[in-house]
Scaffold this active site. Structure first.
Site, mmCIF file in Angstrom:
data_model
loop_
_atom_site.group_PDB
_atom_site.id
_atom_site.type_symbol
_atom_site.label_atom_id
_atom_site.label_comp_id
_atom_site.label_asym_id
_atom_site.label_seq_id
_atom_site.Cartn_x
_atom_site.Cartn_y
_atom_site.Cartn_z
ATOM 1 N N TRP A 136 70.541 7.181 58.387
ATOM 2 C CA TRP A 136 71.875 6.960 58.929
ATOM 3 C C TRP A 136 72.320 5.508 58.876
ATOM 4 O O TRP A 136 73.490 5.201 59.072
ATOM 5 C CB TRP A 136 71.904 7.413 60.397
ATOM 6 C CG TRP A 136 70.683 6.970 61.160
ATOM 7 C CD1 TRP A 136 69.570 7.710 61.420
ATOM 8 C CD2 TRP A 136 70.420 5.674 61.724
ATOM 9 N NE1 TRP A 136 68.633 6.972 62.104
ATOM 10 C CE2 TRP A 136 69.128 5.712 62.304
ATOM 11 C CE3 TRP A 136 71.148 4.484 61.797
ATOM 12 C CZ2 TRP A 136 68.551 4.622 62.949
ATOM 13 C CZ3 TRP A 136 70.572 3.383 62.426
ATOM 14 C CH2 TRP A 136 69.289 3.471 62.999
ATOM 15 N N ASN A 137 71.405 4.559 58.629
ATOM 16 C CA ASN A 137 71.722 3.163 58.926
ATOM 17 C C ASN A 137 72.701 2.507 57.953
ATOM 18 O O ASN A 137 73.457 1.620 58.330
ATOM 19 C CB ASN A 137 70.449 2.322 59.040
ATOM 20 C CG ASN A 137 69.541 2.448 57.838
ATOM 21 O OD1 ASN A 137 69.686 3.352 57.003
ATOM 22 N ND2 ASN A 137 68.589 1.541 57.721
ATOM 23 N N SER A 212 61.402 7.062 57.851
ATOM 24 C CA SER A 212 60.197 6.546 58.498
ATOM 25 C C SER A 212 58.948 6.876 57.694
ATOM 26 O O SER A 212 58.888 7.873 56.968
ATOM 27 C CB SER A 212 60.073 7.125 59.905
ATOM 28 O OG SER A 212 59.655 8.482 59.854
ATOM 29 N N GLU A 233 60.932 5.727 50.076
ATOM 30 C CA GLU A 233 61.330 4.396 50.528
ATOM 31 C C GLU A 233 61.237 4.427 52.042
ATOM 32 O O GLU A 233 62.108 4.980 52.716
ATOM 33 C CB GLU A 233 62.744 4.085 50.026
ATOM 34 C CG GLU A 233 63.084 2.599 50.051
ATOM 35 C CD GLU A 233 63.528 2.124 51.415
ATOM 36 O OE1 GLU A 233 62.678 1.555 52.145
ATOM 37 O OE2 GLU A 233 64.693 2.324 51.750
ATOM 38 N N LEU A 234 60.158 3.834 52.574
ATOM 39 C CA LEU A 234 59.786 4.062 53.966
ATOM 40 C C LEU A 234 59.975 2.803 54.814
ATOM 41 O O LEU A 234 60.672 1.883 54.433
ATOM 42 C CB LEU A 234 58.351 4.586 54.017
ATOM 43 C CG LEU A 234 58.079 5.806 53.122
ATOM 44 C CD1 LEU A 234 56.624 6.238 53.215
ATOM 45 C CD2 LEU A 234 59.011 6.959 53.480
ATOM 46 N N CYS A 267 65.468 -1.161 57.227
ATOM 47 C CA CYS A 267 64.045 -1.016 56.908
ATOM 48 C C CYS A 267 63.443 -2.325 56.416
ATOM 49 O O CYS A 267 62.293 -2.658 56.720
ATOM 50 C CB CYS A 267 63.842 0.094 55.871
ATOM 51 S SG CYS A 267 64.747 -0.165 54.329
#
Length: 463
Positions: A136-137, A212, A233-234, A267
């Protein structure tokens, strides 16, 4: 998951006002979305890279003409200050433009060997149907990073955006439809993690996930059972290192933005700051002063710098991390609490000193406006501290010594390294981390090729 439709409510985190309800996709909905993608993919592939770019140019134009509309929606639904939402839109569209301009060259067949008798070529072909799950970011940026390159490569996409921003997902659906792109190529499903898991278990050929590390590892197991490739992509716990020769006055602002952009909900943000002991007090004092001058408040107001967190749930997790550290002796240099009278999911920009390995704030990702600061004695210690994490997404080095930067960067276990605030997120650069921060790359030539199967042809030349 339930076979009958339920609703998720989109909430404005600045006010906790309910914006609208969106219907959650059932297992039957997900199956139909994958089937539509399966049916639409062959024709999409047949267009070739040039034909697909021509179609996607229509989407680019549609979005570009509606910049303010998308920025306002991002601010309203996830709380990003409006200036930041506009900047995020511009960043996403630079990425989009680079792909439109460079994809033909990046995905063109490459000659790997040739002599007078034969020619060998590397070809890049789509996997088929890609499942793409994003957070969502940065709603538009995450769509561009997660879905655009698989689409360019010739894959059809089934897309799930975070349940925190379903209205933005609907806006993307509308954009695809009104820009008159082919049906069945881009399909969306809506819901929380259970919908994402069901999508991962469905009949897809490739999985992209941004989110995450905990969820990414679960999805990786599912993909392994299905024996399909992934891009993951964590999370990150990115370190910043301020050496004794750094120009502190010039570095305070880059340090602030590396951490507090989007209220720290990024992230690859700076999440731990290590400062040489001879400059520690100076950095803490100047950074504290700069932070205290930035406006925390209504994200719709033009001069707001730090807005709310995306949800009460996100704030509660951050409060738990800060209170855990406080109970174990951390010094709260600045902030550390919910601002008085706050009606939304606000948390004060915070500096913590004395964070140690016993605290959640040390070993967990701090996804909010909280920055631990610590001193170090030597270059070797700084590198050891920076690498002391299960993550490895990016890192930030502040020094005026170019040779030191190269030496330190070589030893840091991270996918992207910034020198004195230099932006590594140029469209041509691949993005992705080491260790628990992910597998594979997005963006740039490498990202495009990662969305493809690789085929080699060894052709005999005519005599």
């Amino acid at each position: 998951m339930p076979e009958t439709s339920t609703k998720i409510c989109s909430v404005n985190p600045a006010t906790f006002e309910s914006l609208a309800d969106v219907t959650v996709s059932t297992s039957a909905d997900i199956k139909r979305a994958v089937e539509r993608a399966r049916q639409g993919q062959p024709a999409w592939q047949k267009l070739g890279v040039k034909g697909r770019l021509k179609e996607l140019q229509k989407l680019y134009s549609y979005l570009t003409e509606r910049r303010e509309q998308y920025a306002q929606l991002e601010t309203k639904e996830m709380g990003k200050p409006i200036q930041g939402s506009r900047s995020s839109f511009d960043w996403a569209m630079r990425q989009f433009r680079w792909n439109l301009d460079n994809a033909i060259q990046c995905l063109a067949p490459e000659i790997s060997y040739e002599d007078d008798k034969e020619i060998h070529q590397i070809h890049y072909e789509p996997y088929g149907v890609a499942g793409v799950i994003t957070p969502w970011n940065f709603p538009l940026s995450n769509f561009v990073m997660g879905a655009l390159q698989p689409l360019i490569a010739g894959n059809a996409v089934v897309y799930k955006i975070s349940e925190e921003v379903p209205l933005f997902g609907q806006a993307l659906d509308k954009a695809w439809r009104e820009a008159q792109l082919p049906q069945g190529v881009f399909n969306q499903v809506y819901g929380a993690g259970d919908v994402g898991e069901l999508l991962a278990r469905s009949d897809i050929d490739f999985l992209h996930f941004t989110g995450s590390s905990v969820v990414g590892k679960k999805l990786y197991v599912i993909a392994a059972e299905k024996f399909i490739p992934v891009t993951l992509e964590l999370g990150g716990s990115d370190a910043g290192i301020v050496f004794e020769d750094a120009d502190v006055d010039r570095m305070i602002q880059p340090i602030f933005w590396a951490k507090f952009i989007n209220a720290g909900q990024i992230c690859c943000g700076l999440k731990r700051l290590y400062v040489h002991k001879t400059r520690y007090d100076e950095v803490v004092a100047k950074l504290s002063k700069f932070i205290s001058q930035q406006k925390l408040g209504n994200p719709c107001e033009e001069d707001t710098v730090v807005g709310p967190l995306v949800s009460e749930k996100q704030r509660e997790r951050l409060i738990g991390q800060v209170e855990d550290a406080r109970s174990k002796g951390v010094k709260v240099v600045l902030g550390g609490k919910v601002p008085s009278g706050a009606k939304g999911a606000y948390f004060e920009p915070t500096l913590l000193a004395g964070v140690n390995k016993d605290m959640r704030a040390y070993y967990e990702e701090l996804f909010g406006p909280v920055l631990p600061v610590a001193a170090f004695d030597s270059e070797a210690e700084a590198i050891q501290l920076a690498n002391d994490t299960p993550y490895g997404l990016s890192a930030y080095v502040y020094t005026n010594d170019a040779e030191r930067f190269k030496r330190v960067a070589d030893q840091l276990e991270a996918g992207s390294i910034s020198h004195n605030g230099t932006d590594y997120s140029r469209p041509a650069n691949p993005f992705g981390g080491y260790k628990g921060s992910g597998i594979g790359k997005t963006c740039g030539k490498i990202g495009l090729q990662h969305a493809c199967r690789v085929k080699v042809t060894a052709q005999q030349k005519r005599k």
